[in-house]
Design a protein around this motif. Structure first.
Motif, short mmCIF file in Angstrom:
data_model
loop_
_atom_site.label_atom_id
_atom_site.label_comp_id
_atom_site.label_asym_id
_atom_site.label_seq_id
_atom_site.Cartn_x
_atom_site.Cartn_y
_atom_site.Cartn_z
N GLU A 21 44.41 91.16 13.79
CA GLU A 21 44.05 92.44 14.58
C GLU A 21 44.18 92.63 16.06
OE1 GLU A 21 40.47 91.99 12.64
OE2 GLU A 21 40.75 92.82 10.96
N ALA A 22 45.35 94.29 16.05
CA ALA A 22 45.79 94.16 17.79
C ALA A 22 43.95 94.34 17.92
CB ALA A 22 46.42 95.34 18.35
N LEU A 23 43.22 94.11 19.15
CA LEU A 23 41.95 94.56 19.88
C LEU A 23 42.02 96.23 21.03
CD1 LEU A 23 40.08 90.83 20.22
CD2 LEU A 23 40.20 92.44 18.01
N MET A 24 41.52 96.38 20.71
CA MET A 24 41.10 97.68 21.82
C MET A 24 40.19 97.58 22.91
SD MET A 24 43.09 100.61 19.29
CE MET A 24 42.28 101.38 20.90
N LEU A 25 40.47 97.69 23.54
CA LEU A 25 39.44 97.23 24.53
C LEU A 25 38.70 98.94 24.56
CD1 LEU A 25 39.32 95.99 27.73
CD2 LEU A 25 40.40 97.53 28.48
N ASP A 26 36.85 98.26 25.51
CA ASP A 26 35.98 98.85 25.31
C ASP A 26 35.51 98.79 26.53
OD1 ASP A 26 33.64 100.76 24.81
OD2 ASP A 26 32.85 99.29 23.45
N GLY A 27 35.73 99.42 27.17
CA GLY A 27 35.72 98.91 29.26
C GLY A 27 36.00 99.18 30.14
N GLN A 28 36.03 99.11 30.87
CA GLN A 28 36.72 99.68 31.97
C GLN A 28 37.82 98.59 33.25
OE1 GLN A 28 37.28 102.92 33.59
NE2 GLN A 28 36.65 102.68 31.41
N GLN A 29 38.67 98.53 33.45
CA GLN A 29 39.28 97.08 34.24
C GLN A 29 39.61 97.36 35.56
OE1 GLN A 29 42.73 99.11 34.84
NE2 GLN A 29 44.00 97.97 35.24
N ASN A 30 38.97 96.44 36.29
CA ASN A 30 39.25 96.73 37.57
C ASN A 30 40.47 96.23 39.07
OD1 ASN A 30 36.39 96.17 37.05
ND2 ASN A 30 36.64 94.03 36.87
N ALA A 31 40.63 96.86 39.65
CA ALA A 31 41.85 96.77 40.49
C ALA A 31 42.50 96.28 39.43
CB ALA A 31 41.06 95.96 41.25
N PRO A 32 43.43 97.40 39.35
CA PRO A 32 44.59 97.57 38.44
C PRO A 32 45.83 96.86 39.22
CG PRO A 32 44.40 99.79 38.98
CD PRO A 32 43.02 99.28 39.22
N ASN A 33 46.86 95.88 38.50
CA ASN A 33 47.66 95.26 38.81
C ASN A 33 49.19 96.18 38.57
OD1 ASN A 33 47.72 94.31 36.23
ND2 ASN A 33 47.69 92.19 36.69
N GLY A 34 49.04 96.57 37.29
CA GLY A 34 49.95 97.88 36.72
C GLY A 34 50.47 97.50 36.09
N ARG A 35 50.13 95.72 35.42
CA ARG A 35 50.91 95.29 33.73
C ARG A 35 50.10 95.31 32.87
NH1 ARG A 35 51.42 89.38 35.97
NH2 ARG A 35 53.72 89.29 34.53
N LYS A 36 50.18 95.60 31.95
CA LYS A 36 49.28 95.29 30.70
C LYS A 36 49.19 94.18 29.74
CE LYS A 36 49.85 100.31 30.32
NZ LYS A 36 51.05 101.52 30.16
N GLY A 62 43.38 92.23 37.29
CA GLY A 62 44.00 93.06 37.29
C GLY A 62 44.52 94.21 36.13
N PHE A 63 45.15 93.24 35.07
CA PHE A 63 46.15 93.58 34.08
C PHE A 63 44.97 94.75 32.99
CE2 PHE A 63 47.80 90.05 34.11
CZ PHE A 63 49.19 90.32 33.33
N GLU A 64 45.66 96.14 32.48
CA GLU A 64 44.81 96.46 31.17
C GLU A 64 45.25 96.22 30.29
OE1 GLU A 64 45.67 101.12 31.50
OE2 GLU A 64 47.24 100.35 33.02
N THR A 65 44.61 97.02 28.89
CA THR A 65 44.88 96.35 28.25
C THR A 65 45.55 97.54 26.61
OG1 THR A 65 43.13 97.21 26.70
CG2 THR A 65 43.17 94.58 27.26
N THR A 66 46.64 97.03 26.46
CA THR A 66 47.17 98.17 25.80
C THR A 66 47.62 97.75 23.57
OG1 THR A 66 49.26 99.23 24.58
CG2 THR A 66 49.15 97.10 25.94
#
Ligand code: SAH
Ligand code: SF4
Ligand code: F3S
Length: 476
Positions: A21-36, A62-66
């Motif tokens: 199961e691909a997990l989706m994020l429920d939260g905020q990400q800090n200082a983004p590095n532009g990568r997923k 700094g990652f964000e999820t996709t």
């Protein structure tokens, strides 16, 4: 409650049959590095819970999820080794992931979890498109591993720890419905059941600091969560002592501490081991109404000779006595189990013993598996995997058939009774119906009533049932 319902997975309990199961994020990400980052998890609830630790470490980088692996810069697959088919599924999926490297050369593919630990560096030889192999105790090392992978290296960290519990890392709740959360209370396993790979993939048993567990549950309560499931391979052997030796907390004491955080928060746990579950735990469950009346107590086999070969360290009589104790102290408690069929040298008579035990106890649920030999385990070394595949399948079908009867009987016994249900969302079939779970962990479907929303408790009169679900209506 604010709008907390997220699409996707609502994880109910440990179920190794769940796949990818691909997990989706429920939260905020800090200082983004532009990568997923994309993470997909297989296996038991502990693995899903670990993915929430991994997400936390990666968000700090700094990652964000996709939820779409095709747009990810880093793809993680958190793997399970419990049965051969679990591993095959992962290998097939890796092939699909590998294809994206054709047009995205910099993408990093990492294998995490139990399969990483079992196969170690061999994984890099066998799967040429994998860049990182990271075992369950090495997730703090991910930032450094990712940096090196970015330089084109292929790396392995599968060092197991005697201490790591990730106690200070706040998990990022993935794919959360905002209502139920897992809380890991221990890691590893010291039991050495002869069929099982877990002691090799997860290392020695260790318990997490009780204060950090209580703090995590307090945070969840403040965030509006209504249910926690305490996780460990053998929760009854939880044992934590403070550094100065002044505090000793066993599982019963931990349960009480967690139950006292918020009387509106349901407390569940998994998994209990028949050799370790104590009357003290059962009395604690009886004392706190918010500790749910549900125990997952894997029996594996109803035959004492099989149990001995499995190194489960209890026999049939012991198991029956433990269930009798549950029914004495907690008359309304549902009991579920795991069963392995076709273990080495299992005779027809011994298989019948399992069916008889199931008919006698009428488990509410069961996870039922064909024995799968795992390399390196005691059983693989000592015993021949000698039951033919077709006999294993036939026995499994008989076991499943028995469980359908028992499960249905347990649901029928609930009809006409009022259930306290925690609404966890809408029915898969219709958004005109709510879906929730009873104290005993049965799924209950009932018509939407606008006065209520997911996360609320309601009283539901059970009026009928299908083979696995209660159907009813809200009563005031
Ligand atoms: N710690 C838990 C179980 C963890 S694994 C316990 O001791 O109960 C979950 C389930 O997978 C086990 O209960 C067992 O039924 C099944 N299992 C483990 N190893 C297996 C194997 N080699 N083949 C088939 N099923 C297995
Ligand atoms: Fe495996 Fe036995 Fe440990 Fe459960 S208790 S994880 S079955 S070794
Ligand atoms: Fe699988 Fe590892 Fe859990 S082998 S069942 S993911 S502990």
């Amino acid at each position: 409650m604010e709008e907390l319902l997220k699409p996707g997975l609502s994880v109910k309990e440990h179920d190794e049959s769940r796949q990818g199961e691909a997990l989706m994020l429920d939260g905020q990400q800090n200082a983004p590095n532009g990568r997923k980052l994309y993470i997909e998890s297989y296996g038991c609830a502990m693995n899903f819970s670990d993915s929430e630790i991994v997400a936390s470490v990666m968000l700090d980088m700094g990652f964000e999820t996709t939820s779409n692996y095709k747009e990810a810069d880093v793809i993680f697959i958190n793997t399970c080794s419990i049965r051969d088919n679990a591993e095959q599924r992962v290998r097939n999926r890796l092939r699909e992931f590998g294809a994206i490297k054709k047009h995205k050369k910099d993408a990093v593919i990492g294998v995490l979890g139990c399969m990483a630990e079992r196969l170690k560096a061999k994984f890099l030889e066998e799967e040429k498109l994998v860049d990182l192999v990271v075992g369950p105790d090495a997730y703090r090392d991910l930032p450094s591993l990712i940096n090196q992978a970015d330089e084109g290296e292929r790396l392995v960290n599968v060092i197991l720890s005697r201490e790591e519990t990730y106690a200070d890392i706040s998990p990022i709740r993935l794919n959360s419905n905002g209502i139920s959360a897992f809380v890991s209370i221990m890691r590893g396993c010291d039991n050495m059941c002869s069929f099982c790979v877990v002691p090799f993939t997860r290392g020695r048993e260790r318990s997490r600091d009780a204060h950090s567990i209580v703090n995590e549950v307090q945070e969840l309560s403040k965030a509006g969560y209504r249910e926690v499931t305490l996780l460990g391979q053998n929760v009854d052997s939880y044992k934590w002592t403070s550094e100065d030796g002044s505090e000793n907390v066993n599982f019963a004491a931990l349960l009480a501490l967690v139950a006292e955080v918020d009387s509106n928060m349901r407390v569940r746990f998994s998994t209990s081991h028949p050799k370790d579950i104590t009357d003290e735990v059962l009395h604690t469950m009886a004392k706190y109404p918010n500790i749910c009346n549900y125990i997952h107590l894997p029996v594996q086999s109803g035959n004492s000779r099989m149990l001995e070969l499995m190194n489960r360290t209890y026999d049939r009589e012991w198991y029956l006595e433990r269930v009798a104790a549950i029914r004495r102290i907690l008359p309304d408690c549902a009991v579920s189990t795991d069963i392995i069929t076709g273990f080495c040298t299992e005779t027809e008579q011994e298989h019948q013993d399992t069916l008889r035990l199931m008919a006698e106890l009428d488990f509410s649920f069961a996870y039922m598996y064909i024995y799968s030999e795992r390399p390196g385990t005691l059983a693989a070394k000592r015993y021949e995997d000698d039951i033919p595949a077709e006999v294993k399948s036939r026995r499994l079908n008989e076991i499943i058939e028995q469980q359908h009867k028992s499960g249905h009987k347990r649901l029928l016994a609930q009809i006409g009774k009022i259930q306290e249900v925690l609404i966890d969302g809408f029915s898969k079939k219709s958004d005109k119906d709510f879906s929730g779970r009873s104290d005993q962990n049965a799924t209950v479907i009932f018509p939407v009533d606008e006065r209520y929303k997911p996360g609320d408790y309601v009283k539901v009169l059970a009026e009928s049932c299908t083979t696995a679900t209660l159907i009813g209506k809200i009563v005031d």
